[in-house]
Design a protein around this motif. Sequence first.
Motif, short mmCIF file in Angstrom:
data_model
loop_
_atom_site.label_atom_id
_atom_site.label_comp_id
_atom_site.label_asym_id
_atom_site.label_seq_id
_atom_site.Cartn_x
_atom_site.Cartn_y
_atom_site.Cartn_z
N ASP A 1 9.35 1.27 6.18
CA ASP A 1 10.96 1.37 6.15
C ASP A 1 11.65 0.07 6.15
N ALA A 2 10.76 -0.90 7.01
CA ALA A 2 11.29 -2.39 6.89
C ALA A 2 10.85 -3.34 5.88
N GLY A 3 9.95 -2.71 4.78
CA GLY A 3 9.76 -3.58 3.65
C GLY A 3 8.31 -3.64 3.50
N ALA A 4 7.43 -3.43 4.36
CA ALA A 4 6.01 -3.62 4.03
C ALA A 4 5.57 -2.45 2.85
N LYS A 5 4.39 -2.62 2.43
CA LYS A 5 3.80 -1.87 1.43
C LYS A 5 2.64 -1.13 2.10
N TRP A 6 2.18 0.12 1.73
CA TRP A 6 1.32 0.72 2.07
C TRP A 6 -0.21 0.57 1.33
N GLY A 7 -1.03 0.20 1.96
CA GLY A 7 -2.32 0.13 1.31
C GLY A 7 -3.20 1.38 1.30
N GLU A 8 -3.44 1.62 -0.02
CA GLU A 8 -4.06 2.96 -0.11
C GLU A 8 -5.54 2.99 0.33
N SER A 9 -6.09 1.83 0.43
CA SER A 9 -7.58 1.80 0.96
C SER A 9 -8.00 0.33 1.43
N PRO A 10 -8.90 0.18 2.23
CA PRO A 10 -9.28 -1.37 2.62
C PRO A 10 -9.64 -2.15 1.29
N LYS A 11 -10.39 -1.38 0.61
CA LYS A 11 -10.51 -2.23 -0.88
C LYS A 11 -9.61 -2.61 -1.65
N GLN A 12 -8.65 -1.67 -1.83
CA GLN A 12 -7.47 -1.78 -2.69
C GLN A 12 -6.60 -3.28 -2.23
N MET A 13 -6.31 -3.13 -0.70
CA MET A 13 -5.85 -4.14 0.16
C MET A 13 -6.63 -5.40 0.02
N ALA A 14 -7.78 -5.55 0.10
CA ALA A 14 -8.61 -6.72 -0.11
C ALA A 14 -8.32 -7.30 -1.36
N GLU A 15 -8.23 -6.52 -2.56
CA GLU A 15 -7.95 -7.02 -3.67
C GLU A 15 -6.62 -7.48 -3.98
N ALA A 16 -5.52 -6.76 -3.49
CA ALA A 16 -4.17 -7.23 -3.77
C ALA A 16 -3.65 -8.24 -2.73
N THR A 17 -4.44 -8.73 -1.87
CA THR A 17 -3.95 -9.71 -0.74
C THR A 17 -4.75 -10.95 -0.55
N ASP A 18 -4.22 -12.06 -0.06
CA ASP A 18 -5.05 -13.36 0.14
C ASP A 18 -5.78 -13.54 1.51
N ILE A 19 -5.34 -12.83 2.33
CA ILE A 19 -5.47 -12.62 3.68
C ILE A 19 -5.71 -11.18 4.22
N LEU A 20 -6.74 -10.67 4.56
CA LEU A 20 -7.01 -9.56 5.04
C LEU A 20 -6.99 -9.52 6.76
N ILE A 21 -6.19 -8.89 7.46
CA ILE A 21 -6.40 -8.99 8.69
C ILE A 21 -6.89 -7.66 9.32
N THR A 22 -7.90 -7.52 10.06
CA THR A 22 -8.17 -6.28 10.68
C THR A 22 -7.96 -6.36 12.18
N CYS A 23 -7.50 -5.46 12.82
CA CYS A 23 -7.22 -5.22 14.24
C CYS A 23 -7.66 -3.91 14.75
N LEU A 24 -8.59 -3.77 14.99
CA LEU A 24 -9.29 -2.19 15.11
C LEU A 24 -9.67 -2.13 16.64
N PRO A 25 -10.05 -0.79 17.21
CA PRO A 25 -10.49 -0.63 18.61
C PRO A 25 -11.93 -0.62 18.91
N SER A 26 -12.75 -1.00 17.98
CA SER A 26 -14.06 -0.86 18.14
C SER A 26 -14.99 -1.66 17.15
N PRO A 27 -16.13 -1.98 17.44
CA PRO A 27 -17.07 -2.49 16.37
C PRO A 27 -17.21 -1.34 15.18
N ASP A 28 -17.47 -0.11 15.91
CA ASP A 28 -17.75 0.82 14.81
C ASP A 28 -16.51 0.97 13.78
#
Length: 144
Positions: A42-69
Amino acid sequence: MAKVGFIGLGNVGGKLAGSLLRNGVDLTVRDLNQSVAQPFLDAGAKWGESPKQMAEATDILITCLPSPDASARVMEAEDGALKGLSEGKIWAEMSTTDEAEVKRLGALVKEVGAAPIDCPVSGGCHRAATGNIAIFVGGERAAF
């Protein structure tokens, strides 16, 4: 301006992604729970369809996830980020993980030509919300 992808909009990740969006960063977001992403969209971000698509479409991919798994799944799945990262791209790992896993995934990122940086944070949710969190970066100077 660099295009940034942010995967993981939980307690800390959502606040960090919010700071990026408030500061005018070209941001694509993704979370397992798409409803969590709605305020960002709603504030202007785009939705990433998949991690692959996001990695292809961006310069920097940040992951901030709850576990190594969770990090391993996002990076190594069939539609994972490793399939979309390439030369000149950066993967910034901010997840709750461990040294061995960051090194293992970082080596895979290097194999596809991208640069991994390890970015643990300190300061908690309240400091993340204000954009005043400490981020410790480990990696090659060029990527930093």
